[in-house]
Design a protein around this motif. Structure first.
Motif, short mmCIF file in Angstrom:
data_model
loop_
_atom_site.label_atom_id
_atom_site.label_comp_id
_atom_site.label_asym_id
_atom_site.label_seq_id
_atom_site.Cartn_x
_atom_site.Cartn_y
_atom_site.Cartn_z
N SER A 55 -45.63 33.92 -5.91
CA SER A 55 -45.50 34.85 -7.21
C SER A 55 -45.92 34.08 -8.36
O SER A 55 -45.71 32.87 -8.39
CB SER A 55 -44.30 35.54 -7.18
OG SER A 55 -43.88 36.14 -6.11
N ALA A 56 -46.81 34.77 -9.26
CA ALA A 56 -46.97 34.19 -10.49
C ALA A 56 -46.02 33.67 -11.55
O ALA A 56 -45.11 34.56 -11.63
CB ALA A 56 -48.24 35.07 -11.19
N GLY A 57 -46.00 32.59 -12.02
CA GLY A 57 -45.01 32.21 -13.23
C GLY A 57 -43.51 31.79 -12.55
O GLY A 57 -42.78 31.36 -13.40
N VAL A 58 -43.53 31.59 -11.32
CA VAL A 58 -42.23 31.33 -10.59
C VAL A 58 -42.29 29.74 -10.10
O VAL A 58 -43.51 29.19 -9.85
CB VAL A 58 -41.87 32.35 -9.45
CG1 VAL A 58 -41.58 33.56 -10.12
CG2 VAL A 58 -42.57 32.02 -8.34
N GLU A 59 -40.97 29.00 -9.91
CA GLU A 59 -41.22 27.75 -9.26
C GLU A 59 -41.56 28.02 -7.66
O GLU A 59 -40.71 28.71 -7.23
CB GLU A 59 -39.88 27.11 -9.69
CG GLU A 59 -39.75 26.80 -10.97
CD GLU A 59 -38.53 25.70 -11.29
OE1 GLU A 59 -37.89 25.32 -10.25
OE2 GLU A 59 -38.40 25.11 -12.43
N SER A 60 -42.18 27.11 -7.35
CA SER A 60 -42.88 27.22 -5.93
C SER A 60 -42.93 25.73 -5.13
O SER A 60 -42.99 24.74 -6.08
CB SER A 60 -44.08 27.84 -5.95
OG SER A 60 -44.87 27.72 -4.74
N ILE A 61 -42.78 25.75 -4.13
CA ILE A 61 -42.95 24.51 -3.18
C ILE A 61 -44.40 24.64 -2.79
O ILE A 61 -44.86 25.65 -1.94
CB ILE A 61 -41.98 24.29 -2.08
CG1 ILE A 61 -40.58 24.40 -2.48
CG2 ILE A 61 -42.26 23.20 -1.09
CD1 ILE A 61 -39.59 24.40 -1.26
N HIS A 62 -45.22 23.58 -3.09
CA HIS A 62 -46.42 23.62 -2.58
C HIS A 62 -46.68 22.45 -1.50
O HIS A 62 -46.58 21.35 -1.83
CB HIS A 62 -47.37 23.29 -4.03
CG HIS A 62 -47.76 24.27 -4.80
ND1 HIS A 62 -48.78 24.46 -5.63
CD2 HIS A 62 -46.97 25.57 -4.64
CE1 HIS A 62 -48.63 25.44 -6.43
NE2 HIS A 62 -47.81 26.20 -5.98
N THR A 63 -47.34 22.92 -0.33
CA THR A 63 -47.36 21.99 0.71
C THR A 63 -49.01 21.76 0.99
O THR A 63 -49.76 22.87 1.34
CB THR A 63 -46.77 22.51 1.87
OG1 THR A 63 -45.40 22.67 1.58
CG2 THR A 63 -46.97 21.57 3.20
N TRP A 64 -49.35 20.55 0.86
CA TRP A 64 -50.70 20.32 0.95
C TRP A 64 -50.83 19.44 2.46
O TRP A 64 -50.08 18.79 2.77
CB TRP A 64 -51.31 19.44 0.28
CG TRP A 64 -51.48 19.84 -1.42
CD1 TRP A 64 -50.70 20.05 -2.10
CD2 TRP A 64 -52.79 19.94 -1.97
NE1 TRP A 64 -51.28 20.31 -3.33
CE2 TRP A 64 -52.48 20.45 -3.11
CE3 TRP A 64 -54.45 19.78 -1.31
CZ2 TRP A 64 -53.60 20.65 -3.86
CZ3 TRP A 64 -55.24 20.07 -2.13
CH2 TRP A 64 -54.93 20.48 -3.67
N GLU A 65 -51.74 19.92 3.29
CA GLU A 65 -52.12 19.16 4.60
C GLU A 65 -53.43 18.82 4.67
O GLU A 65 -54.32 19.53 4.80
CB GLU A 65 -51.44 19.68 5.87
CG GLU A 65 -51.63 19.24 7.05
CD GLU A 65 -50.86 19.89 8.29
OE1 GLU A 65 -51.02 19.31 9.35
OE2 GLU A 65 -50.06 20.54 8.08
N ILE A 66 -53.68 17.35 4.83
CA ILE A 66 -55.20 17.24 5.21
C ILE A 66 -55.23 16.45 6.43
O ILE A 66 -54.56 15.34 6.83
CB ILE A 66 -55.60 16.10 4.00
CG1 ILE A 66 -55.38 16.71 2.65
CG2 ILE A 66 -57.14 15.47 4.16
CD1 ILE A 66 -55.41 15.59 1.66
N LYS A 183 -53.87 30.55 -4.36
CA LYS A 183 -53.89 31.96 -4.94
C LYS A 183 -52.49 32.59 -5.08
O LYS A 183 -51.63 32.34 -4.31
CB LYS A 183 -54.28 33.02 -3.43
CG LYS A 183 -54.22 34.40 -3.79
CD LYS A 183 -54.90 35.23 -2.65
CE LYS A 183 -54.99 36.73 -3.16
NZ LYS A 183 -55.41 37.47 -1.81
N THR A 184 -52.28 33.04 -6.32
CA THR A 184 -51.03 33.48 -6.72
C THR A 184 -51.15 34.96 -6.91
O THR A 184 -52.16 35.45 -7.52
CB THR A 184 -50.49 32.75 -8.26
OG1 THR A 184 -51.71 32.70 -9.33
CG2 THR A 184 -50.41 31.23 -7.91
N THR A 185 -50.00 35.62 -6.73
CA THR A 185 -49.97 37.04 -6.84
C THR A 185 -49.07 37.54 -8.08
O THR A 185 -48.15 36.93 -8.54
CB THR A 185 -49.40 37.60 -5.70
OG1 THR A 185 -48.08 37.11 -5.32
CG2 THR A 185 -50.37 37.01 -4.28
N ASP A 186 -49.41 38.84 -8.32
CA ASP A 186 -48.49 39.52 -9.66
C ASP A 186 -47.14 39.92 -8.91
O ASP A 186 -47.14 39.91 -7.52
CB ASP A 186 -49.34 40.82 -9.99
CG ASP A 186 -50.41 40.40 -10.82
OD1 ASP A 186 -50.03 39.79 -11.83
OD2 ASP A 186 -51.62 41.18 -10.83
#
Length: 425
Positions: A55-66, A183-186
């Motif tokens: 969701s847009a504007g909220v704190e989020s956990i971002h997980t990258w995997e390479i 991609k973030t959502t409304d």
């Protein structure tokens, strides 16, 4: 489209634009070997980024995997860039305690090792994760970077599609930069995040394997989406998933490999919003090349090759067995001087690719066993080639008649691997 840019030592620059699955089929033509982020022969890099929530504007956990990333030199730091010009994700009051860096380092298993990050606080739209020099910071196959924890995360930008980057910098200053779609959502929209829970690193050709995956709705609305699963570019299944916010659902699919799948396949699971992928190496798939491939040719040079051999321990002998009889093959008159064995070996200081001497031997008939010299470490850790004959010396195998043939190669020692190879003259 995703763009992958590799910034190499000496000011070299290579840039690739990739599809949504973030694979780069021709990367080794674009990236110079001067970098310690060397291209793995016949392997593709895959990059995924999953925000939770999206969701847009909220704190989020971002997980990258390479996946399929290798650095033989220690990584000094990783720079995360979420500056999108007029917008950006915010690191707020995050510190090193809310960031996790994990590298796969052991070629014999897919376990991740946690890499300590030096004490630091982050703010703005970029952050540098300074890795502790007291750790082994090399990478063998996979890196996972998680930004945020349950109580604090990176603040998502406004609703839209963005392209953040991670830049890996080694101790000597070599760099490699990877990007992925964010991609973030409304508010009031669903987001179906996809995660591959388990899939094998290596499977022998002809065997089946299973892939477990999970789909989670990290948005804040209920939705229904079709989730697909594919091997390489071929879709092999799909199903409809209806998920309320915070709900998740797991599923499993299987695939039976073939010799033609070698050297690897990409397993891909995709929702409308997100894609996860993993590369599975197809092992023990030998091929044979005849030069020349003519019937009854007296001195045809035969080259057996395998992209990856799933073998544990040292190889003592290699046996080749051709069809015999009146229209069969013959190794009469060949000696150890006509045999060339090259293998990737696991040594104490890393992977080495070397020619291995063959002990003295004279060969007759349609089969032969090549006894490898005990002066070498023959701990097989990847590719193997066996060449029978020498065009410069005019030696080789006597080919059989015009027909479809099957020959067998067997590796013996601390393990045993056998493969039947079909070919036509």
């Amino acid at each position: 489209m995703k763009r992958r840019t590799f910034l190499l030592g000496g000011g070299l620059l290579a840039s690739l634009s990739l599809g949504a699955t973030a694979t780069n089929a021709a990367i080794q033509d674009a990236v110079s070997a001067v970098s310690d982020f060397r291209v793995i022969e016949q392997a593709d890099y895959t990059v995924s980024l999953t925000p939770n929530p999206a969701s847009a504007g909220v704190e989020s956990i971002h997980t990258w995997e390479i996946n399929n990333i290798t650095s033989t030199e220690d990584v000094d730091r990783i720079v995360a860039d979420y500056d999108f010009g007029t917008d950006g994700a915010g690191f707020g009051s995050l510190s090193n305690d809310e960031v996790t860096v994990e590298f796969e380092q052991n070629p014999n298993n897919n376990n991740l090792k946690n890499i300590r990050i030096n004490n630091d606080d982050y703010s703005g739209t970029t952050a540098t994760f300074d890795l502790d020099g007291g750790y082994d910071r090399t990478i063998n196959d996979r890196a996972v970077i998680t930004i945020g924890v349950d109580t604090a995360g990176i603040q998502n930008p406004s609703a839209g599609t963005y392209e953040p980057t991670l830049r890996f910098i080694t101790d000597s200053g070599d760099e490699a930069t990877f990007s992925a779609e964010l991609k973030t959502t409304d508010t009031g929209e669903a987001f179906f995040a996809v995660d591959i829970l388990s899939a094998p690193d290596v499977v022998s050709a002809g065997n089946s394997f299973s892939t477990d995956f999970e789909v989670s709705n990290t948005g804040d609305a209920t939705d229904t989406q079709t989730v697909t699963w594919s091997v390489d570019t071929t879709e092999i299944g799909s199903d409809s998933f209806t998920l309320a916010p915070t709900d998740s659902r797991s599923d499993t699919f299987s695939y039976t490999t073939e010799e033609t799948d070698a050297p690897s396949v990409d397993v891909v699971v995709a929702s409308d919003d997100n894609t996860a992928s993993q590369t599975v190496t197809i092992a023990d798939a030998f091929s044979i090349t005849l030069d020349p491939p003519k019937q009854n040719e007296k001195n045809s040079v035969h080259t057996w090759e395998s992209g990856y051999v799933n073998y544990s321990g040292e190889v003592d002998t290699i046996t080749v067995d051709y069809p015999g009889g009146n229209k069969g093959f013959s190794l009469d008159g060949l000696t150890d001087a006509d045999i060339t064995v090259v293998m990737e070996r696991q040594l104490s200081d890393g992977i080495d690719k070397s020619e291995i001497d063959v002990n003295s031997g004279n060969y007759t008939g349609s089969s032969a066993t090549f006894d490898l010299s005990g002066n070498y470490n023959t701990d097989l850790a990847g590719e193997l080639s066996v060449t029978i004959g020498d065009s410069a010396s005019g030696t080789g195998v006597e080919n059989g008649g015009k027909d479809k043939h099957t020959a067998t190669i067997t590796l013996n020692g601390e393990d045993t691997v056998t493969d039947d190879v079909k070919f036509t003259i």
